[in-house]
Write a protein that holds these residues in place. Structure first.
Motif, PDB file in Angstrom:
ATOM      1  N   TRP A 182      -6.234   8.304   9.203  1.00  0.00           N
ATOM      2  CA  TRP A 182      -5.328   7.956   9.319  1.00  0.00           C
ATOM      3  C   TRP A 182      -4.322   8.687   8.622  1.00  0.00           C
ATOM      4  O   TRP A 182      -3.900  10.286   7.967  1.00  0.00           O
ATOM      5  N   TYR A 183      -2.981   8.142   9.379  1.00  0.00           N
ATOM      6  CA  TYR A 183      -1.443   8.764   8.961  1.00  0.00           C
ATOM      7  C   TYR A 183      -0.681   8.574   8.278  1.00  0.00           C
ATOM      8  O   TYR A 183      -0.275  10.088   6.926  1.00  0.00           O
ATOM      9  N   ARG A 184      -1.171   7.973   6.994  1.00  0.00           N
ATOM     10  CA  ARG A 184      -0.309   7.494   5.924  1.00  0.00           C
ATOM     11  C   ARG A 184      -1.370   8.212   4.735  1.00  0.00           C
ATOM     12  O   ARG A 184      -2.458   7.211   4.544  1.00  0.00           O
ATOM     13  N   LYS A 185      -0.969   8.851   3.498  1.00  0.00           N
ATOM     14  CA  LYS A 185      -1.036   8.297   2.699  1.00  0.00           C
ATOM     15  C   LYS A 185      -1.349   7.371   1.625  1.00  0.00           C
ATOM     16  O   LYS A 185      -2.077   7.226   0.443  1.00  0.00           O
ATOM     17  N   SER A 186      -0.489   6.664   1.831  1.00  0.00           N
ATOM     18  CA  SER A 186      -0.268   5.608   0.917  1.00  0.00           C
ATOM     19  C   SER A 186      -1.488   4.331   0.667  1.00  0.00           C
ATOM     20  O   SER A 186      -1.884   3.779  -0.413  1.00  0.00           O
ATOM     21  N   VAL A 187      -2.736   4.745   2.177  1.00  0.00           N
ATOM     22  CA  VAL A 187      -3.748   4.051   2.005  1.00  0.00           C
ATOM     23  C   VAL A 187      -4.928   4.604   1.160  1.00  0.00           C
ATOM     24  O   VAL A 187      -5.831   3.531   0.485  1.00  0.00           O
ATOM     25  N   PHE A 188      -4.807   5.262   0.755  1.00  0.00           N
ATOM     26  CA  PHE A 188      -6.574   5.943   0.545  1.00  0.00           C
ATOM     27  C   PHE A 188      -6.135   5.705  -1.554  1.00  0.00           C
ATOM     28  O   PHE A 188      -5.297   5.428  -1.543  1.00  0.00           O
ATOM     29  N   GLY A 189      -7.164   5.393  -1.223  1.00  0.00           N
ATOM     30  CA  GLY A 189      -7.104   4.864  -2.658  1.00  0.00           C
ATOM     31  C   GLY A 189      -7.590   2.813  -2.804  1.00  0.00           C
ATOM     32  O   GLY A 189      -7.690   3.132  -3.945  1.00  0.00           O
ATOM     33  N   ARG A 190      -7.611   2.566  -1.666  1.00  0.00           N
ATOM     34  CA  ARG A 190      -7.095   1.581  -1.677  1.00  0.00           C
ATOM     35  C   ARG A 190      -8.146   0.115  -0.537  1.00  0.00           C
ATOM     36  O   ARG A 190      -8.803   1.252   0.363  1.00  0.00           O
ATOM     37  N   ASN A 191      -8.326  -0.533  -0.422  1.00  0.00           N
ATOM     38  CA  ASN A 191      -8.877  -1.928   0.148  1.00  0.00           C
ATOM     39  C   ASN A 191      -7.992  -2.718   1.014  1.00  0.00           C
ATOM     40  O   ASN A 191      -7.488  -3.562   1.055  1.00  0.00           O
ATOM     41  N   VAL A 192      -8.097  -1.651   1.941  1.00  0.00           N
ATOM     42  CA  VAL A 192      -7.413  -2.469   3.957  1.00  0.00           C
ATOM     43  C   VAL A 192      -7.425  -2.611   4.998  1.00  0.00           C
ATOM     44  O   VAL A 192      -7.016  -2.677   5.528  1.00  0.00           O
ATOM     45  N   SER A 193      -8.538  -1.551   4.913  1.00  0.00           N
ATOM     46  CA  SER A 193      -9.189  -1.383   6.672  1.00  0.00           C
ATOM     47  C   SER A 193     -10.303  -3.373   6.563  1.00  0.00           C
ATOM     48  O   SER A 193     -10.167  -3.927   6.190  1.00  0.00           O
ATOM     49  N   ASN A 194     -10.727  -2.651   8.004  1.00  0.00           N
ATOM     50  CA  ASN A 194     -11.450  -3.553   8.779  1.00  0.00           C
ATOM     51  C   ASN A 194     -12.897  -4.020   8.771  1.00  0.00           C
ATOM     52  O   ASN A 194     -13.674  -3.789   9.280  1.00  0.00           O
ATOM     53  N   GLY A 195     -13.023  -3.107   7.358  1.00  0.00           N
ATOM     54  CA  GLY A 195     -14.669  -2.219   7.459  1.00  0.00           C
ATOM     55  C   GLY A 195     -14.418  -0.713   7.355  1.00  0.00           C
ATOM     56  O   GLY A 195     -15.604   0.017   6.988  1.00  0.00           O
ATOM     57  N   CYS A 196     -13.667   0.126   8.309  1.00  0.00           N
ATOM     58  CA  CYS A 196     -14.009   1.307   8.563  1.00  0.00           C
ATOM     59  C   CYS A 196     -13.749   2.594   7.580  1.00  0.00           C
ATOM     60  O   CYS A 196     -13.047   1.249   6.099  1.00  0.00           O
TER      61      CYS A 196
END
Length: 298
Positions: free
Chosen positions: A259-273
């Motif tokens: 994933w291209y954005r560091k801001s998502v790591f450590g969060r619950n944001v995906s469709n399951g992946c």
């Protein structure tokens, strides 16, 4: 939906028809957070239980040895359904140890389509093919009984099937991946030794990353800069609630991708992946082969 995948091998990639992956492209913006440190308390997986020492037998006649009987396999009907990318017939038993972190060192590859049974000597429920959408099928072995092996099944969560001990080729599985949802980390192990741990993004509350044991089914190409130009690893797992994902992802599998954005790591944001930093995904793609066991725990 995606360009063709290639067989998940370390040294060779072969283009094959596309697998569909729940890439989880939706996610809210947030402050940038750097990946966290390696988990210092992770324990290495085990491969076997140490043998116990029995007390010395008393003098007297030796008992007759007990020989476990090999249960025969009934002949499957010709019209038995075949496990596919989107369909697994019902009737297969639950994985007895879905949260086990024990390393699974052996996989198997069917030389041709093989009947899968619901128990040793039980009822044949489906055929397991040697390939699924052009990807070579290698499934981890989770249990053995005389003349039979139990394997994790693709395209379904936390289910196993039993295969007679013929018609397949054994494969050595050196690697293992453990995803800890509570810590939002992914750890890669090789030969029981921890190699790397990364902070990752996981499924949202509505579309959680499925719990339990699964495995790398194959790999597929991606489109768009959000995936950092890297292939994704397609897993045998599917969304637990197919109706919760977008209609276009209803029949998709979950996966591991960059994933291209560091801001998502450590969060619950995906469709399951599981979303990975670019360098982490490059490491996994270079090392993980088809059949690599993946265990997702809370």
């Amino acid at each position: 939906m995606r360009r063709g995948p290639s067989r998940a091998r370390t040294h060779r990639n072969v283009s094959v028809p596309a697998l569909v992956l729940a890439f989880c492209a939706l996610g809210g913006a947030a402050a940038v957070t750097e990946p966290g440190p390696v988990d210092p308390v992770a324990e290495p997986p085990t491969t076997a239980t140490a043998p116990t020492t029995s007390p010395a037998p008393k003098a007297g006649p030796s008992p007759s040895p007990t020989v476990d009987r090999v249960l025969p396999a009934t002949k499957p009907p010709e019209d038995l359904p075949v496990i596919s990318y989107v369909h697994v017939p019902k009737g297969f038993p639950a994985d007895p140890s879905p949260a086990s972190l024990a390393h699974l060192p052996e996989g198997l590859h069917p030389k041709h389509k093989l009947a899968v049974y619901d128990a040793p000597g039980g009822k044949p429920r489906a055929y397991l093919p040697s390939t699924i959408r052009g990807v070579t099928v290698i499934v981890p072995v989770v249990a053995k009984k005389p003349g039979w092996s139990a394997v994790l099944l693709p395209s379904v969560n936390r289910r196993i099937g039993w295969l007679p001990d013929h018609g397949w080729r054994a494969e050595t599985l050196r690697d293992q991946v453990v995803v800890r949802l509570g810590e939002r980390t992914l750890t890669w192990w090789r030969d029981g030794v921890q190699q790397k741990t990364w902070t990752v993004a996981i499924g949202s509350e509505r579309t959680p990353t499925p719990l339990g044991r699964t495995f790398v089914l194959g790999r597929t190409g991606t489109h768009g800069e959000v995936y950092a130009g890297l292939d994704a690893l397609v897993l045998g797992a599917v969304p637990d609630d197919r109706g919760a994902v977008a209609p276009g992802l209803k029949d998709a599998h979950t996966g591991i991708h960059a994933w291209y954005r560091k801001s998502v790591f450590g969060r619950n944001v995906s469709n399951g992946c599981v979303r990975m930093p670019k360098d982490a995904q490059e490491t996994l793609l270079a090392n993980l082969a088809a059949g690599t066991p993946i265990t997702v725990v809370a």
